[in-house]
Design a protein around this motif. Sequence first.
Motif, PDB file in Angstrom:
ATOM      1  N   VAL A   1       0.838  -1.205   0.000  1.00  0.00           N
ATOM      2  CA  VAL A   1       0.000   0.000   0.000  1.00  0.00           C
ATOM      3  C   VAL A   1       0.872   1.254   0.000  1.00  0.00           C
ATOM      4  O   VAL A   1       0.596   2.226  -0.725  1.00  0.00           O
ATOM      5  N   ALA A   2       1.938   1.234   0.815  1.00  0.00           N
ATOM      6  CA  ALA A   2       2.834   2.389   0.880  1.00  0.00           C
ATOM      7  C   ALA A   2       3.498   2.657  -0.471  1.00  0.00           C
ATOM      8  O   ALA A   2       3.586   3.809  -0.916  1.00  0.00           O
ATOM      9  N   LEU A   3       3.954   1.595  -1.115  1.00  0.00           N
ATOM     10  CA  LEU A   3       4.607   1.740  -2.426  1.00  0.00           C
ATOM     11  C   LEU A   3       3.638   2.292  -3.467  1.00  0.00           C
ATOM     12  O   LEU A   3       3.984   3.192  -4.248  1.00  0.00           O
ATOM     13  N   ILE A   4       2.425   1.737  -3.494  1.00  0.00           N
ATOM     14  CA  ILE A   4       1.434   2.182  -4.480  1.00  0.00           C
ATOM     15  C   ILE A   4       1.044   3.629  -4.215  1.00  0.00           C
ATOM     16  O   ILE A   4       0.965   4.453  -5.131  1.00  0.00           O
ATOM     17  N   TRP A   5       0.810   3.944  -2.946  1.00  0.00           N
ATOM     18  CA  TRP A   5       0.402   5.305  -2.561  1.00  0.00           C
ATOM     19  C   TRP A   5       1.489   6.320  -2.911  1.00  0.00           C
ATOM     20  O   TRP A   5       1.206   7.394  -3.468  1.00  0.00           O
ATOM     21  N   ALA A   6       2.741   5.977  -2.608  1.00  0.00           N
ATOM     22  CA  ALA A   6       3.844   6.917  -2.851  1.00  0.00           C
ATOM     23  C   ALA A   6       4.143   7.107  -4.326  1.00  0.00           C
ATOM     24  O   ALA A   6       4.846   8.056  -4.705  1.00  0.00           O
ATOM     25  N   ASN A   7       3.634   6.236  -5.182  1.00  0.00           N
ATOM     26  CA  ASN A   7       3.888   6.339  -6.620  1.00  0.00           C
ATOM     27  C   ASN A   7       2.603   6.592  -7.408  1.00  0.00           C
ATOM     28  O   ASN A   7       2.567   6.391  -8.618  1.00  0.00           O
ATOM     29  N   SER A   8       1.557   7.022  -6.700  1.00  0.00           N
ATOM     30  CA  SER A   8       0.273   7.321  -7.327  1.00  0.00           C
ATOM     31  C   SER A   8       0.119   8.830  -7.497  1.00  0.00           C
ATOM     32  O   SER A   8       0.950   9.613  -7.003  1.00  0.00           O
ATOM     33  N   PRO A   9      -0.935   9.272  -8.165  1.00  0.00           N
ATOM     34  CA  PRO A   9      -1.175  10.727  -8.255  1.00  0.00           C
ATOM     35  C   PRO A   9      -1.358  11.391  -6.891  1.00  0.00           C
ATOM     36  O   PRO A   9      -1.223  12.606  -6.770  1.00  0.00           O
ATOM     37  N   ALA A  10      -1.659  10.580  -5.853  1.00  0.00           N
ATOM     38  CA  ALA A  10      -1.848  11.127  -4.496  1.00  0.00           C
ATOM     39  C   ALA A  10      -0.567  11.066  -3.675  1.00  0.00           C
ATOM     40  O   ALA A  10      -0.604  11.104  -2.437  1.00  0.00           O
ATOM     41  N   ALA A  11       0.585  10.970  -4.340  1.00  0.00           N
ATOM     42  CA  ALA A  11       1.867  10.831  -3.641  1.00  0.00           C
ATOM     43  C   ALA A  11       2.134  11.998  -2.689  1.00  0.00           C
ATOM     44  O   ALA A  11       2.710  11.813  -1.616  1.00  0.00           O
ATOM     45  N   ALA A  12       1.707  13.188  -3.060  1.00  0.00           N
ATOM     46  CA  ALA A  12       1.954  14.359  -2.208  1.00  0.00           C
ATOM     47  C   ALA A  12       1.266  14.206  -0.855  1.00  0.00           C
ATOM     48  O   ALA A  12       1.817  14.593   0.186  1.00  0.00           O
ATOM     49  N   SER A  13       0.073  13.592  -0.845  1.00  0.00           N
ATOM     50  CA  SER A  13      -0.649  13.398   0.415  1.00  0.00           C
ATOM     51  C   SER A  13       0.055  12.371   1.294  1.00  0.00           C
ATOM     52  O   SER A  13       0.011  12.474   2.529  1.00  0.00           O
ATOM     53  N   TYR A  14       0.726  11.393   0.656  1.00  0.00           N
ATOM     54  CA  TYR A  14       1.473  10.383   1.422  1.00  0.00           C
ATOM     55  C   TYR A  14       2.588  11.053   2.219  1.00  0.00           C
ATOM     56  O   TYR A  14       2.716  10.840   3.429  1.00  0.00           O
ATOM     57  N   HIS A  15       3.380  11.869   1.556  1.00  0.00           N
ATOM     58  CA  HIS A  15       4.509  12.517   2.228  1.00  0.00           C
ATOM     59  C   HIS A  15       4.030  13.589   3.204  1.00  0.00           C
ATOM     60  O   HIS A  15       4.626  13.767   4.281  1.00  0.00           O
ATOM     61  N   ALA A  16       2.955  14.293   2.859  1.00  0.00           N
ATOM     62  CA  ALA A  16       2.427  15.329   3.748  1.00  0.00           C
ATOM     63  C   ALA A  16       1.917  14.734   5.049  1.00  0.00           C
ATOM     64  O   ALA A  16       2.075  15.324   6.125  1.00  0.00           O
ATOM     65  N   LEU A  17       1.316  13.539   4.968  1.00  0.00           N
ATOM     66  CA  LEU A  17       0.767  12.897   6.166  1.00  0.00           C
ATOM     67  C   LEU A  17       1.849  12.627   7.198  1.00  0.00           C
ATOM     68  O   LEU A  17       1.709  12.962   8.379  1.00  0.00           O
ATOM     69  N   TRP A  18       2.955  12.040   6.774  1.00  0.00           N
ATOM     70  CA  TRP A  18       4.001  11.638   7.732  1.00  0.00           C
ATOM     71  C   TRP A  18       4.813  12.817   8.234  1.00  0.00           C
ATOM     72  O   TRP A  18       5.491  12.696   9.265  1.00  0.00           O
ATOM     73  N   HIS A  19       4.747  13.946   7.521  1.00  0.00           N
ATOM     74  CA  HIS A  19       5.460  15.132   7.998  1.00  0.00           C
ATOM     75  C   HIS A  19       4.539  16.064   8.791  1.00  0.00           C
ATOM     76  O   HIS A  19       4.986  17.129   9.238  1.00  0.00           O
ATOM     77  N   ALA A  20       3.296  15.674   8.968  1.00  0.00           N
ATOM     78  CA  ALA A  20       2.358  16.500   9.739  1.00  0.00           C
ATOM     79  C   ALA A  20       2.810  16.565  11.193  1.00  0.00           C
ATOM     80  O   ALA A  20       3.157  15.543  11.787  1.00  0.00           O
ATOM     81  N   PRO A  21       2.830  17.754  11.797  1.00  0.00           N
ATOM     82  CA  PRO A  21       3.294  17.878  13.190  1.00  0.00           C
ATOM     83  C   PRO A  21       2.266  17.318  14.176  1.00  0.00           C
ATOM     84  O   PRO A  21       1.067  17.513  14.021  1.00  0.00           O
ATOM     85  N   VAL A  22       2.780  16.639  15.197  1.00  0.00           N
ATOM     86  CA  VAL A  22       1.951  16.128  16.294  1.00  0.00           C
ATOM     87  C   VAL A  22       2.598  16.607  17.588  1.00  0.00           C
ATOM     88  O   VAL A  22       3.793  16.391  17.809  1.00  0.00           O
ATOM     89  N   SER A  23       1.816  17.280  18.429  1.00  0.00           N
ATOM     90  CA  SER A  23       2.378  17.895  19.631  1.00  0.00           C
ATOM     91  C   SER A  23       1.741  17.330  20.891  1.00  0.00           C
ATOM     92  O   SER A  23       0.563  16.982  20.909  1.00  0.00           O
ATOM     93  N   ILE A  24       2.553  17.220  21.943  1.00  0.00           N
ATOM     94  CA  ILE A  24       2.044  16.923  23.272  1.00  0.00           C
ATOM     95  C   ILE A  24       2.625  17.976  24.219  1.00  0.00           C
ATOM     96  O   ILE A  24       3.731  18.466  24.008  1.00  0.00           O
ATOM     97  N   GLY A  25       1.881  18.339  25.220  1.00  0.00           N
ATOM     98  CA  GLY A  25       2.406  19.365  26.112  1.00  0.00           C
ATOM     99  C   GLY A  25       1.519  19.598  27.307  1.00  0.00           C
ATOM    100  O   GLY A  25       0.383  19.104  27.377  1.00  0.00           O
ATOM    101  N   LEU A  26       2.055  20.336  28.236  1.00  0.00           N
ATOM    102  CA  LEU A  26       1.333  20.722  29.442  1.00  0.00           C
ATOM    103  C   LEU A  26       1.663  22.182  29.717  1.00  0.00           C
ATOM    104  O   LEU A  26       2.829  22.529  29.962  1.00  0.00           O
ATOM    105  N   GLY A  27       0.644  23.025  29.639  1.00  0.00           N
ATOM    106  CA  GLY A  27       0.874  24.455  29.825  1.00  0.00           C
ATOM    107  C   GLY A  27       1.746  25.017  28.712  1.00  0.00           C
ATOM    108  O   GLY A  27       1.483  24.820  27.528  1.00  0.00           O
ATOM    109  N   SER A  28       2.803  25.689  29.111  1.00  0.00           N
ATOM    110  CA  SER A  28       3.697  26.294  28.117  1.00  0.00           C
ATOM    111  C   SER A  28       4.741  25.313  27.580  1.00  0.00           C
ATOM    112  O   SER A  28       5.459  25.618  26.623  1.00  0.00           O
ATOM    113  N   GLN A  29       4.837  24.131  28.213  1.00  0.00           N
ATOM    114  CA  GLN A  29       5.813  23.123  27.775  1.00  0.00           C
ATOM    115  C   GLN A  29       5.189  22.251  26.689  1.00  0.00           C
ATOM    116  O   GLN A  29       4.286  21.450  26.957  1.00  0.00           O
TER     117      GLN A  29
END
Length: 451
Positions: A44-72
Motif C-alpha cells: 500500500v505504501a509503495l502504491i500510494w507513494a507512486n500514485s497521483p496522491a503521492a503528495a498526500s502520502y509525504h504530507a501525512l508523515w510530515h504533519a506535526p503532532v504535539s504533546i504538552g502541558l501548559g507552556s511546555q
Amino acid sequence: MNRNTPRQTLPRAQVLAERAFSTLERFLHIEAVSGIVLLVAAAVALIWANSPAAASYHALWHAPVSIGLGSQVFSQSLHFWINDALMAVFFLVVGMEIRREIHEGALASLQLAALPLAAALGGVLVPALIYVALNTEPTQLRGWAVPTATDIAFAVGVLALLGRSIPGNVRVLLLALAIIDDIVAVLIIAAFYSGGLDYSGLLVAGTGVLMVLGLQQIGVGSAWAYLLPGAVLWVGLLQTGVHPTLAGVVLGLMTPVLSGRMREQPLDAARLALDELNTRNDPTPHELAGPLKQLRQAQREVMPPVIRVQMALHPWVAYGVMPLFALANAGVTLDGVDLSLDSAQAVTVGVLLALVIGKPLGVIGASWLAVRLGWCRLPPGVTWSSVGLVGLLAGIGFTMSIFIATLAFIDANLLNAAKLGVLLASLVAAVLGLAWGFLQARRARHRAPLA
C-alpha cells in the motif's frame, strides 16, 4: 451466590459474537497472517507513494503532532512518533523475547546457543563485507549495517506458510538466529547510529531504571504501572542522544521471568477466591470486591510477566505498530530514486546482494565451520538443506533493515535507494525461501514411503 441457580441460555447473537471473537483471537496469533499484513502495508505504501496522491502520502508523515502541558510543548512529525516512539513498543517485545530465550530457551546455555550464535554472526559479517566491498565512499559506507538484520515476524511468517512439513527444530533455529540478530542490531544502533552523547540525559534515564526496579521490589505486577518509568527512560535516552527506541529493549530485558510473590500459589489463590464467591448468598458489591481483586491478581500472576506482557502486546505490535511502520517507511517514490548516480546504484545493489546472497552464505558457512570445529551439532530433524532454508529466510531484512537505513542515511536519494534494495531483497528472499521449502517438503514426502 446460589449454586443451584439454573444455567441461563445465552441469546444466539451473543453466542455467535463470542465464537467470532474467539476465532478472531486465534487468527491474530497466526504468524503467517502477521507477515501477510506487513507485506500488504508495504505494498500500500509503495502504491500510494507512486500514485497521483503521492503528495498526500509525504504530507501525512510530515504533519506535526504535539504533546504538552501548559507552556511546555513537544512537537514532532508523525513520522518521528512512529519511528522513535511506537517502535519502542516493538523493541520492548524484542527485549522480552531475548530475556525469555536467555532464561529458558535457545540461548539458555552456550551448548544450545552455539549453532544459532555462529549462524547469526556469519549472517551479520558476510552481508556487511559484501556491502562494504561495493560501497567505498564514506556517505555510502554508513549503510553497512542495513543488510545485517533479519525481520523476525516476516521470516517466521513465511516459514509458517510451509506448514508442518518443516521440522519444529528448524523454526527454533530460525527464531534463535533472528533473536541473536536483533541483539547485534541493537548493539550496532547503540554504538554506531546514536548521536554525540549528552551525559545529562543519563541521569534522567537512570531515574527511569530506578523507578522500574523500585516497583518490582515492592511487588507491583500491573504492566500499566510501568508506563511512567518507561516514559522517563525514553525521554532520558532521547536527551542523551542514544536512539530512544532502545528504552524498549532495556525494559524488556528487565521484565521478570518469574511470577510475582503471593501468599499462595496463583492457582490456589484463584481457587480460594472462587470458593469464597460460591459460599456467599446474594452478596453485595462491597462483599464481592475482595474476592474479585484476589481473583484478578491470581489470574495475572499465573504466567510470568515476560510471557504475559509479550502475549498481550503481540497483536498490537504485529497488526498495529509494524504495519504502521511499514506504511510510513516503505513508500519509496521510484521517480525519487536516481539510480543513474553510481552511489545510489551501488547502495541498492549492495543491499540486495548482501541480503539475498550474503545472508545464506554467512549462515551456512559459519554453521558448517562451527560443526566442523566440534563446537556444536545440528539439532534432530535439521539437515544442511534446512540450514540453507534458514539462511534464505534470514535474507528478509524488512522492518529492522529499513529502520537502520533511516538512521544511516541523511541523503534522501541514498535512503530511498537503500529502502528499495531492502524491499527487493526481502521479496526475493521470501520467494526463494518458499521455493526451497516446498522443494524440501516434496523430497521428504517422496522419501517417506521408503522409510
